[in-house]
Design a protein around this motif. Sequence first.
Motif, mmCIF file in Angstrom:
data_model
loop_
_atom_site.group_PDB
_atom_site.id
_atom_site.type_symbol
_atom_site.label_atom_id
_atom_site.label_comp_id
_atom_site.label_asym_id
_atom_site.label_seq_id
_atom_site.Cartn_x
_atom_site.Cartn_y
_atom_site.Cartn_z
ATOM 1 N N SER A 292 -3.284 14.250 8.598
ATOM 2 C CA SER A 292 -4.074 15.581 8.580
ATOM 3 C C SER A 292 -5.585 15.323 9.139
ATOM 4 O O SER A 292 -6.270 16.212 9.830
ATOM 5 C CB SER A 292 -4.179 16.089 7.319
ATOM 6 N N GLY A 293 -6.367 14.096 8.777
ATOM 7 C CA GLY A 293 -7.527 13.832 9.056
ATOM 8 C C GLY A 293 -7.640 12.924 10.251
ATOM 9 O O GLY A 293 -8.848 12.283 10.448
ATOM 10 N N GLN A 294 -6.570 12.468 10.998
ATOM 11 C CA GLN A 294 -6.734 11.507 12.009
ATOM 12 C C GLN A 294 -7.436 10.150 11.429
ATOM 13 O O GLN A 294 -8.040 9.739 12.029
ATOM 14 C CB GLN A 294 -7.253 12.241 13.292
ATOM 15 N N LYS A 295 -7.024 9.709 10.196
ATOM 16 C CA LYS A 295 -7.572 8.604 9.497
ATOM 17 C C LYS A 295 -6.771 7.373 9.924
ATOM 18 O O LYS A 295 -5.746 7.378 10.236
ATOM 19 C CB LYS A 295 -7.613 8.927 7.944
ATOM 20 N N SER A 296 -7.422 6.151 9.353
ATOM 21 C CA SER A 296 -6.907 4.762 9.878
ATOM 22 C C SER A 296 -6.764 3.941 8.751
ATOM 23 O O SER A 296 -7.735 4.021 7.793
ATOM 24 C CB SER A 296 -7.614 4.286 11.215
ATOM 25 N N ILE A 297 -5.771 2.929 8.717
ATOM 26 C CA ILE A 297 -5.932 1.913 8.065
ATOM 27 C C ILE A 297 -5.848 0.564 8.534
ATOM 28 O O ILE A 297 -5.148 0.687 9.581
ATOM 29 C CB ILE A 297 -4.719 2.004 6.939
ATOM 30 N N LEU B 38 0.932 -1.167 0.035
ATOM 31 C CA LEU B 38 -0.007 -0.221 -0.023
ATOM 32 C C LEU B 38 0.955 1.305 -0.083
ATOM 33 O O LEU B 38 1.701 1.509 0.743
ATOM 34 C CB LEU B 38 -0.996 0.214 1.300
ATOM 35 N N ASP B 39 0.766 2.081 -0.953
ATOM 36 C CA ASP B 39 1.457 3.250 -0.957
ATOM 37 C C ASP B 39 0.732 4.527 -0.687
ATOM 38 O O ASP B 39 0.079 5.255 -1.447
ATOM 39 C CB ASP B 39 2.125 3.450 -2.662
ATOM 40 N N ILE B 40 0.574 4.629 0.643
ATOM 41 C CA ILE B 40 -0.112 5.438 1.382
ATOM 42 C C ILE B 40 0.459 6.603 1.885
ATOM 43 O O ILE B 40 1.310 6.180 2.954
ATOM 44 C CB ILE B 40 -1.400 5.032 2.056
ATOM 45 N N GLY B 41 0.463 7.983 1.503
ATOM 46 C CA GLY B 41 1.156 8.985 2.062
ATOM 47 C C GLY B 41 0.823 9.099 3.583
ATOM 48 O O GLY B 41 -0.406 9.320 4.043
ATOM 49 N N ALA B 42 1.646 9.425 4.498
ATOM 50 C CA ALA B 42 1.444 9.635 5.878
ATOM 51 C C ALA B 42 0.866 10.925 6.168
ATOM 52 O O ALA B 42 -0.038 10.831 7.008
ATOM 53 C CB ALA B 42 2.677 9.747 6.771
ATOM 54 N N PHE B 43 0.873 11.918 5.380
ATOM 55 C CA PHE B 43 -0.116 13.068 5.659
ATOM 56 C C PHE B 43 -1.341 12.815 5.181
ATOM 57 O O PHE B 43 -2.355 13.407 6.054
ATOM 58 C CB PHE B 43 0.545 14.319 4.799
#
Length: 339
Positions: free
Chosen positions: A277-282, A268-273
């Motif tokens: 920025s939205g306090q999101k989760s994976i 998964l190439d997901i950027g940390a920002f």
Amino acid sequence: MTQKTSQAYAANSAGKALEKINTQLPTLGDEQVRIKVHYCGICHSDLSMINNEWGLSAYPLIAGHEVAGEIVEVGSKVNKHDIGDLVGLGWHADYCEQCRSCDNGDHNLCSKAIGTIVQRHGGFSEYVQASQTSVVGLPEGLDLKSVGPMFCGGITVFNPLVQYDIKPTDKVAVIGIGGLGHLAVQFLSAWGCEVTAFTSSDNKADEAKKMGAHHVINSKDAAQIESVQGQFDLIISTVNVKLDWNLYMTTLQPKGRLHFVGATLEPLDIGAFSLISGQKSISGSPVGSPDTIKTMLEFANQHKIQPMVEMFPMSKINDALAHLKSGKARYRIVLQADF
């Protein structure tokens, strides 16, 4: 009754067509039950095991982990089931019952759990046996013919609703309307959520809406995806292909979650920002515990939810496997025992 042998369909080596064999049944353990298989679903995990894609297979391999049948024999210490009970069996056939996960009721996270088709014989057979804990009774009213896939595909998409306390007011999206996704849409709709289906198949749009989706979006159309930025509390991905995950992250609300139940093959190439920025989760999850499976079955029974299935006799198992490989199944395949 003391059944000693079982007819079954087995792969004798990786990737080979299945052949009918007679196999010796192991001695029934004190806390095990023996099930006469009436129906057994086919899952992509069965294909992976037949082809030894995970390096876990032992041959001859009898796959099948979406079993619906009747208990015909019980061990001396069995107290959860009786002979004659209609039951189902999914991915796990036993648990250690000693680890923290088992103590907490999270049996599906037990590191010593035994897979129904890993180093043992599964449900493409006359009989299969498993621990009494891993076997779940069927509520009266469920269709025995189609319930098998609920023990793998169904619980895989239902489990996140319980684990993450999904609310009826949440807006939830499902990526991929196939064997998993078509059940996820039904569950979420009955749960009370506003449901969006992402699919790359235009011909599935009407079907998704009939299953309960309020909106349908082309999963490969960036413009359509951008039109729903900041909307979803939860996205459940059921696909095993690479998508623009950063783009999907933009469709989450603050504190939203992108949850994987499909085994995406590439990293998964997901950027940390996009997380910060939205306090999101994976996150991701496997199948559920026996208790969660029981809850799922009761919920499905109450809301008349069941998988859409195509039926094959067990004797046509190789045709059924070929149909699964073709990608044309709508949406799960179930074998009827005809030994």
